[in-house]
Design a protein around this motif. Sequence first.
Motif, PDB file in Angstrom:
ATOM      1  N   PRO A 165     -32.189  22.237 -29.157  1.00  0.00           N
ATOM      2  CA  PRO A 165     -33.077  23.153 -30.250  1.00  0.00           C
ATOM      3  C   PRO A 165     -32.414  24.615 -31.032  1.00  0.00           C
ATOM      4  O   PRO A 165     -32.235  25.031 -30.433  1.00  0.00           O
ATOM      5  CB  PRO A 165     -34.234  23.394 -29.399  1.00  0.00           C
ATOM      6  N   THR A 166     -33.120  24.536 -31.839  1.00  0.00           N
ATOM      7  CA  THR A 166     -32.793  26.144 -32.679  1.00  0.00           C
ATOM      8  C   THR A 166     -33.889  27.071 -31.654  1.00  0.00           C
ATOM      9  O   THR A 166     -34.476  26.820 -30.717  1.00  0.00           O
ATOM     10  CB  THR A 166     -33.503  26.222 -34.266  1.00  0.00           C
ATOM     11  N   GLN A 187     -26.269  34.513 -29.475  1.00  0.00           N
ATOM     12  CA  GLN A 187     -25.262  33.533 -29.034  1.00  0.00           C
ATOM     13  C   GLN A 187     -24.717  32.074 -29.887  1.00  0.00           C
ATOM     14  O   GLN A 187     -25.773  31.368 -29.953  1.00  0.00           O
ATOM     15  CB  GLN A 187     -24.857  32.341 -27.644  1.00  0.00           C
ATOM     16  N   ILE A 188     -23.714  31.693 -30.226  1.00  0.00           N
ATOM     17  CA  ILE A 188     -23.409  30.184 -31.341  1.00  0.00           C
ATOM     18  C   ILE A 188     -23.097  29.143 -29.882  1.00  0.00           C
ATOM     19  O   ILE A 188     -22.218  29.189 -29.591  1.00  0.00           O
ATOM     20  CB  ILE A 188     -23.096  30.998 -32.458  1.00  0.00           C
ATOM     21  N   PHE A 189     -23.549  28.134 -29.669  1.00  0.00           N
ATOM     22  CA  PHE A 189     -23.054  27.355 -29.812  1.00  0.00           C
ATOM     23  C   PHE A 189     -22.579  26.375 -30.436  1.00  0.00           C
ATOM     24  O   PHE A 189     -22.369  25.576 -31.877  1.00  0.00           O
ATOM     25  CB  PHE A 189     -24.781  26.630 -29.543  1.00  0.00           C
ATOM     26  N   CYS A 190     -21.226  26.060 -29.714  1.00  0.00           N
ATOM     27  CA  CYS A 190     -19.665  25.366 -30.915  1.00  0.00           C
ATOM     28  C   CYS A 190     -20.415  23.729 -30.845  1.00  0.00           C
ATOM     29  O   CYS A 190     -20.222  23.431 -31.749  1.00  0.00           O
ATOM     30  CB  CYS A 190     -18.415  25.490 -30.165  1.00  0.00           C
ATOM     31  N   ALA A 191     -21.052  23.634 -29.631  1.00  0.00           N
ATOM     32  CA  ALA A 191     -21.699  22.011 -29.601  1.00  0.00           C
ATOM     33  C   ALA A 191     -22.358  21.394 -31.226  1.00  0.00           C
ATOM     34  O   ALA A 191     -22.381  20.780 -31.801  1.00  0.00           O
ATOM     35  CB  ALA A 191     -21.852  21.938 -28.418  1.00  0.00           C
ATOM     36  N   CYS A 192     -23.410  22.620 -30.963  1.00  0.00           N
ATOM     37  CA  CYS A 192     -24.387  22.493 -32.214  1.00  0.00           C
ATOM     38  C   CYS A 192     -23.936  22.564 -33.533  1.00  0.00           C
ATOM     39  O   CYS A 192     -24.064  21.880 -34.826  1.00  0.00           O
ATOM     40  CB  CYS A 192     -25.100  23.294 -31.781  1.00  0.00           C
ATOM     41  N   GLN A 193     -22.858  23.417 -33.890  1.00  0.00           N
ATOM     42  CA  GLN A 193     -22.168  23.579 -34.647  1.00  0.00           C
ATOM     43  C   GLN A 193     -21.084  22.062 -35.212  1.00  0.00           C
ATOM     44  O   GLN A 193     -20.926  21.793 -36.664  1.00  0.00           O
ATOM     45  CB  GLN A 193     -21.688  24.548 -34.750  1.00  0.00           C
ATOM     46  N   LEU A 194     -20.777  22.009 -34.232  1.00  0.00           N
ATOM     47  CA  LEU A 194     -20.222  20.502 -34.341  1.00  0.00           C
ATOM     48  C   LEU A 194     -20.634  19.345 -34.906  1.00  0.00           C
ATOM     49  O   LEU A 194     -20.726  18.212 -35.845  1.00  0.00           O
ATOM     50  CB  LEU A 194     -19.063  20.276 -33.341  1.00  0.00           C
TER      51      LEU A 194
END
Length: 318
Positions: A165-166, A187-194
């Motif tokens: 979730p966000t 923290q920025i979650f790479c999996a979510c960005q992709l």
Amino acid sequence: MQAMVASLSSAFNDSWFLDTAATHHLSHNEGQLSNIQPYQGKDQVTVGNGKQLPISSIGSKYFHSSQKSFQFQDVFHVLQLTTNLISVSKFCTDNNSFFEFHPNIYLIKDKTTKQILHQGTIERGLYKFPSTPCHDSVTSSYSHSAFIAQPKNEFSKWHNRLGHPTPLILKQILASCNIPCNTNTKQIFCACQLAKSHKLSFSSSTSRVSHPLALVHSDLWGPAPILSTTGARYFLLFVDDFSRFTWIYVLHSKDQVSSTFLKFKALVETQFNISIKNLQSDNGGEFKALAPHLAKHGIHHRFSCPYTPEQNGWVERK
């Protein structure tokens, strides 16, 4: 009958504690039991110092929860005891469950589904069971069983476990469940960005060659779950870009693509007296084997980008 317990103090009131060395459930308070009957046997309970204590009566007890009602059958009332003891072996047998003992907590799990039915704590070095059969108190101790024994400040772990979730929604969930966690993270979650990125739509192509066989689209379909009457599992398509005319060949295996293309090439070039200029495919393994033949006859091989069937759309739709 045996019961063994070591403690710093005997002032435990009506609390219940787990005992792995007890053969039966034991209670010093008859008022906590139901279905009480006088004990007719001659057995006695042997405690840790070797002393034997008489059994006054026998009864039962139930603890209710939203997951399951735990039953204590054949609870012995022993007046001289100062602590209520739960026989772990008898509890597991009567409730089709098993225990997991950890340094700070213990878990009761269903033997079949492995679902967590209850989470308990330690008091004075002893594993304590809820002292009262109160539905609310039992529920509050394990209703969030998925959240137990989690290290603090692992915001990313909760993010993954709860379905990415966000951060704002995740903070609200953790706060509503009173779960300690460091939410002051950027923290920025790479999996979510992709995973949440969107691919731009493809515009309809208006290009078209000026004469037949200047470009031939091709694709292989299969394997089919059911064999054809001739035993074929695949079919190979060729679509002329100029006329949209389609040729179809049924194949028994993928390795027939090369020989089938050579047959197709000989057929169309003889019938139309025109050479194939370009072949377009998805560059699958069966088409890579055509490289020597295409190079020999000067045919340019065009292929789509990986995972982009839109670039080979004409024959894909066929």
